[in-house]
Write a protein that holds these residues in place. Sequence first.
Motif: not given
Length: 124
Positions: A47-53, A57-59
């Motif tokens: 979710v964090e990766s989605f929000r802060n694209q 570094t996680l895709d």
Amino acid sequence: MDEKEVEFVDDLVSAFPELQDDYETHVCNNDGVLAHLFFWDVTQRVVESFRNQNGDTLDWRAVLSFLEERFLGEQAREKDSVVDSLIATAFLWNLPFPGSPGHDLSRHLGPTLARRFQEMRPLG
């Protein structure tokens, strides 16, 4: 702990080395792998990766694809149903609810995960 769950978590961490630190912390804090608990951390990272694209570094797209590929849904063989249960209850159920930051992530689920998500949480 189910052997299939541990194997699945190991596969996930192998596919996404960005989760290695989270995994090692989890194992240290829990004296082993507690897959459902670890998936709380995974869900938060996705979710964090989605929000802060650009900030993680996680895709998140690749993680969703990985989960889609591993989720068998209605075609689940009995031996793999524990993995489906893990993905459904520990990942899909913990995605942000409507009105919460990151809820739009659910719109990017693959067809099998989206169908299961809709069954579990018809209101999103």
